[in-house]
Design a protein around this motif. Structure first.
Motif, PDB file in Angstrom:
ATOM      1  N   ILE A   1       0.884  -1.170   0.000  1.00  0.00           N
ATOM      2  CA  ILE A   1       0.000   0.000   0.000  1.00  0.00           C
ATOM      3  C   ILE A   1       0.916   1.212   0.000  1.00  0.00           C
ATOM      4  O   ILE A   1       1.683   1.420   0.955  1.00  0.00           O
ATOM      5  CB  ILE A   1      -0.934  -0.004   1.224  1.00  0.00           C
ATOM      6  CG1 ILE A   1      -1.790  -1.274   1.213  1.00  0.00           C
ATOM      7  CG2 ILE A   1      -1.803   1.254   1.236  1.00  0.00           C
ATOM      8  CD1 ILE A   1      -2.539  -1.519   2.513  1.00  0.00           C
ATOM      9  N   ASP A   2       0.859   1.980  -1.073  1.00  0.00           N
ATOM     10  CA  ASP A   2       1.787   3.092  -1.277  1.00  0.00           C
ATOM     11  C   ASP A   2       1.794   4.057  -0.093  1.00  0.00           C
ATOM     12  O   ASP A   2       0.757   4.585   0.297  1.00  0.00           O
ATOM     13  CB  ASP A   2       1.437   3.836  -2.567  1.00  0.00           C
ATOM     14  CG  ASP A   2       2.541   4.779  -3.010  1.00  0.00           C
ATOM     15  OD1 ASP A   2       3.716   4.364  -3.008  1.00  0.00           O
ATOM     16  OD2 ASP A   2       2.232   5.931  -3.361  1.00  0.00           O
ATOM     17  N   GLY A   3       2.988   4.236   0.472  1.00  0.00           N
ATOM     18  CA  GLY A   3       3.158   5.150   1.585  1.00  0.00           C
ATOM     19  C   GLY A   3       2.781   4.575   2.940  1.00  0.00           C
ATOM     20  O   GLY A   3       2.987   5.220   3.962  1.00  0.00           O
ATOM     21  N   GLU A   4       2.241   3.350   2.972  1.00  0.00           N
ATOM     22  CA  GLU A   4       1.831   2.730   4.232  1.00  0.00           C
ATOM     23  C   GLU A   4       2.635   1.480   4.558  1.00  0.00           C
ATOM     24  O   GLU A   4       3.157   1.346   5.658  1.00  0.00           O
ATOM     25  CB  GLU A   4       0.341   2.395   4.209  1.00  0.00           C
ATOM     26  CG  GLU A   4      -0.555   3.618   4.159  1.00  0.00           C
ATOM     27  CD  GLU A   4      -2.028   3.256   4.135  1.00  0.00           C
ATOM     28  OE1 GLU A   4      -2.397   2.186   4.674  1.00  0.00           O
ATOM     29  OE2 GLU A   4      -2.808   4.035   3.581  1.00  0.00           O
ATOM     30  N   THR A   5       2.706   0.534   3.594  1.00  0.00           N
ATOM     31  CA  THR A   5       3.497  -0.687   3.798  1.00  0.00           C
ATOM     32  C   THR A   5       4.663  -0.762   2.821  1.00  0.00           C
ATOM     33  O   THR A   5       5.355  -1.768   2.753  1.00  0.00           O
ATOM     34  CB  THR A   5       2.632  -1.959   3.650  1.00  0.00           C
ATOM     35  OG1 THR A   5       2.094  -1.997   2.324  1.00  0.00           O
ATOM     36  CG2 THR A   5       1.513  -1.993   4.679  1.00  0.00           C
ATOM     37  N   GLY A   6       4.857   0.274   2.054  1.00  0.00           N
ATOM     38  CA  GLY A   6       5.918   0.330   1.051  1.00  0.00           C
ATOM     39  C   GLY A   6       5.599   1.441   0.073  1.00  0.00           C
ATOM     40  O   GLY A   6       4.793   2.332   0.367  1.00  0.00           O
ATOM     41  N   PHE A   7       6.214   1.353  -1.094  1.00  0.00           N
ATOM     42  CA  PHE A   7       6.018   2.381  -2.115  1.00  0.00           C
ATOM     43  C   PHE A   7       5.831   1.716  -3.469  1.00  0.00           C
ATOM     44  O   PHE A   7       6.451   0.691  -3.765  1.00  0.00           O
ATOM     45  CB  PHE A   7       7.225   3.329  -2.162  1.00  0.00           C
ATOM     46  CG  PHE A   7       7.399   4.091  -0.885  1.00  0.00           C
ATOM     47  CD1 PHE A   7       6.738   5.298  -0.687  1.00  0.00           C
ATOM     48  CD2 PHE A   7       8.190   3.589   0.137  1.00  0.00           C
ATOM     49  CE1 PHE A   7       6.872   5.988   0.507  1.00  0.00           C
ATOM     50  CE2 PHE A   7       8.329   4.272   1.335  1.00  0.00           C
ATOM     51  CZ  PHE A   7       7.667   5.472   1.513  1.00  0.00           C
ATOM     52  N   LEU A   8       4.981   2.324  -4.288  1.00  0.00           N
ATOM     53  CA  LEU A   8       4.757   1.821  -5.639  1.00  0.00           C
ATOM     54  C   LEU A   8       5.468   2.724  -6.642  1.00  0.00           C
ATOM     55  O   LEU A   8       5.376   3.955  -6.555  1.00  0.00           O
ATOM     56  CB  LEU A   8       3.259   1.760  -5.951  1.00  0.00           C
ATOM     57  CG  LEU A   8       2.475   0.742  -5.131  1.00  0.00           C
ATOM     58  CD1 LEU A   8       0.980   0.877  -5.398  1.00  0.00           C
ATOM     59  CD2 LEU A   8       2.955  -0.679  -5.409  1.00  0.00           C
ATOM     60  N   LEU A   9       6.177   2.087  -7.556  1.00  0.00           N
ATOM     61  CA  LEU A   9       6.853   2.794  -8.646  1.00  0.00           C
ATOM     62  C   LEU A   9       5.879   2.908  -9.808  1.00  0.00           C
ATOM     63  O   LEU A   9       5.206   1.932 -10.149  1.00  0.00           O
ATOM     64  CB  LEU A   9       8.079   2.009  -9.106  1.00  0.00           C
ATOM     65  CG  LEU A   9       9.175   1.753  -8.071  1.00  0.00           C
ATOM     66  CD1 LEU A   9      10.143   0.686  -8.578  1.00  0.00           C
ATOM     67  CD2 LEU A   9       9.910   3.043  -7.774  1.00  0.00           C
ATOM     68  N   ASP A  10       5.795   4.065 -10.428  1.00  0.00           N
ATOM     69  CA  ASP A  10       4.913   4.232 -11.583  1.00  0.00           C
ATOM     70  C   ASP A  10       5.437   3.501 -12.810  1.00  0.00           C
ATOM     71  O   ASP A  10       4.679   3.180 -13.715  1.00  0.00           O
ATOM     72  CB  ASP A  10       4.733   5.718 -11.915  1.00  0.00           C
ATOM     73  CG  ASP A  10       3.921   6.441 -10.855  1.00  0.00           C
ATOM     74  OD1 ASP A  10       3.075   5.787 -10.196  1.00  0.00           O
ATOM     75  OD2 ASP A  10       4.134   7.646 -10.676  1.00  0.00           O
ATOM     76  N   ASP A  11       6.743   3.247 -12.830  1.00  0.00           N
ATOM     77  CA  ASP A  11       7.384   2.588 -13.979  1.00  0.00           C
ATOM     78  C   ASP A  11       8.654   1.919 -13.473  1.00  0.00           C
ATOM     79  O   ASP A  11       9.088   2.164 -12.356  1.00  0.00           O
ATOM     80  CB  ASP A  11       7.713   3.642 -15.050  1.00  0.00           C
ATOM     81  CG  ASP A  11       7.936   3.037 -16.425  1.00  0.00           C
ATOM     82  OD1 ASP A  11       8.397   1.877 -16.503  1.00  0.00           O
ATOM     83  OD2 ASP A  11       7.654   3.722 -17.426  1.00  0.00           O
ATOM     84  N   HIS A  12       9.250   1.085 -14.297  1.00  0.00           N
ATOM     85  CA  HIS A  12      10.488   0.407 -13.904  1.00  0.00           C
ATOM     86  C   HIS A  12      11.738   1.141 -14.393  1.00  0.00           C
ATOM     87  O   HIS A  12      12.839   0.626 -14.281  1.00  0.00           O
ATOM     88  CB  HIS A  12      10.492  -1.045 -14.400  1.00  0.00           C
ATOM     89  CG  HIS A  12      10.582  -1.160 -15.887  1.00  0.00           C
ATOM     90  ND1 HIS A  12       9.477  -1.103 -16.684  1.00  0.00           N
ATOM     91  CD2 HIS A  12      11.644  -1.289 -16.695  1.00  0.00           C
ATOM     92  CE1 HIS A  12       9.871  -1.209 -17.945  1.00  0.00           C
ATOM     93  NE2 HIS A  12      11.174  -1.311 -17.971  1.00  0.00           N
ATOM     94  N   ASN A  13      11.587   2.355 -14.891  1.00  0.00           N
ATOM     95  CA  ASN A  13      12.747   3.070 -15.438  1.00  0.00           C
ATOM     96  C   ASN A  13      13.577   3.741 -14.338  1.00  0.00           C
ATOM     97  O   ASN A  13      13.138   3.922 -13.207  1.00  0.00           O
ATOM     98  CB  ASN A  13      12.325   4.075 -16.524  1.00  0.00           C
ATOM     99  CG  ASN A  13      11.475   5.202 -15.985  1.00  0.00           C
ATOM    100  OD1 ASN A  13      11.794   5.790 -14.960  1.00  0.00           O
ATOM    101  ND2 ASN A  13      10.382   5.498 -16.686  1.00  0.00           N
ATOM    102  N   THR A  14      14.785   4.091 -14.706  1.00  0.00           N
ATOM    103  CA  THR A  14      15.742   4.679 -13.774  1.00  0.00           C
ATOM    104  C   THR A  14      15.233   5.980 -13.170  1.00  0.00           C
ATOM    105  O   THR A  14      15.340   6.202 -11.959  1.00  0.00           O
ATOM    106  CB  THR A  14      17.094   4.902 -14.492  1.00  0.00           C
ATOM    107  OG1 THR A  14      17.562   3.622 -14.942  1.00  0.00           O
ATOM    108  CG2 THR A  14      18.114   5.524 -13.589  1.00  0.00           C
ATOM    109  N   ALA A  15      14.659   6.848 -13.983  1.00  0.00           N
ATOM    110  CA  ALA A  15      14.163   8.136 -13.490  1.00  0.00           C
ATOM    111  C   ALA A  15      13.108   7.946 -12.400  1.00  0.00           C
ATOM    112  O   ALA A  15      13.105   8.666 -11.400  1.00  0.00           O
ATOM    113  CB  ALA A  15      13.599   8.976 -14.638  1.00  0.00           C
TER     114      ALA A  15
END
Length: 185
Positions: free
Chosen positions: A122-136
């Motif tokens: 859960i983004d910001g609660e149990t971890g973070f979600l990446l919008d994409d797999h790119n370096t930026a």
């Protein structure tokens, strides 16, 4: 949680197969940039696979990026307990065991929302979600993580979430509940 998150040796890490689908090249590139722009950052990459040498070449001889290679499964918890944030920039997954194991050790994860990842992160609660797999995106996520002052709470929430839902005890409790329902039919 064997070692509190703030006392762990590595600020971020990657654990998994060094293959294109896992996003390890993009992570290695981001890791190199992070250690160049954050003088106290330390990184570890653990695993093996067809891109192992490419990853080693990307990170070069940086003293703050460790490429460990394969670690036996019965010893991997020791490694997780040295990582604050685990990046999992995969292009495809089911329910990643690596994330469950890491979260069970109180590692904060940053993962792409593939497969069943959003069932456990859960983004910001149990971890973070990446919008994409790119370096930026990984660089942006790392900066977002660095601005947080609640990482210990996220670490605990991650561990509790995995324990409450995916542990052996949780599975036994669900089995007992299901068999009780069936017995009353």
């Amino acid at each position: 949680i064997e070692i509190p998150i703030t006392e762990r040796q590595y600020d971020l890490g990657f654990v998994g197969r060094f293959s294109e689908i896992k996003g390890v090249v993009q992570f290695a590139t981001a890791a190199k940039e992070i250690v160049n722009t954050h003088p106290n950052a330390h990184v570890v990459l653990i695993g093996d696979g067809p891109l192992f040498e490419k990853v080693r070449n990307i990170v070069g001889d940086s003293e703050r990026i460790m490429v460990r290679g394969w670690v036996e499964h019965n010893r991997i918890h020791e490694q997780y307990n040295q990582i604050q944030v685990l990046f999992a920039p995969s292009k495809s997954e089911g329910l990643p065991t690596t994330l469950l194991e890491a979260m069970g050790c109180g590692v904060v994860v940053a993962s792409t929302p593939v497969g069943s990842v959003t069932d456990i992160v859960i983004d910001g609660e149990t971890g973070f979600l990446l919008d994409d797999h790119n370096t930026a995106e990984m660089l942006s996520c790392y900066d977002r993580i660095q601005s947080r002052n609640d990482m210990a709470a996220i670490s605990t929430a991650a561990r509790d979430s995995v324990r409450d839902t995916y542990s052996k005890r949780a599975a036994q409790d669900r089995f007992t509940e299901i068999t009780s329902i069936i017995a009353t039919m």
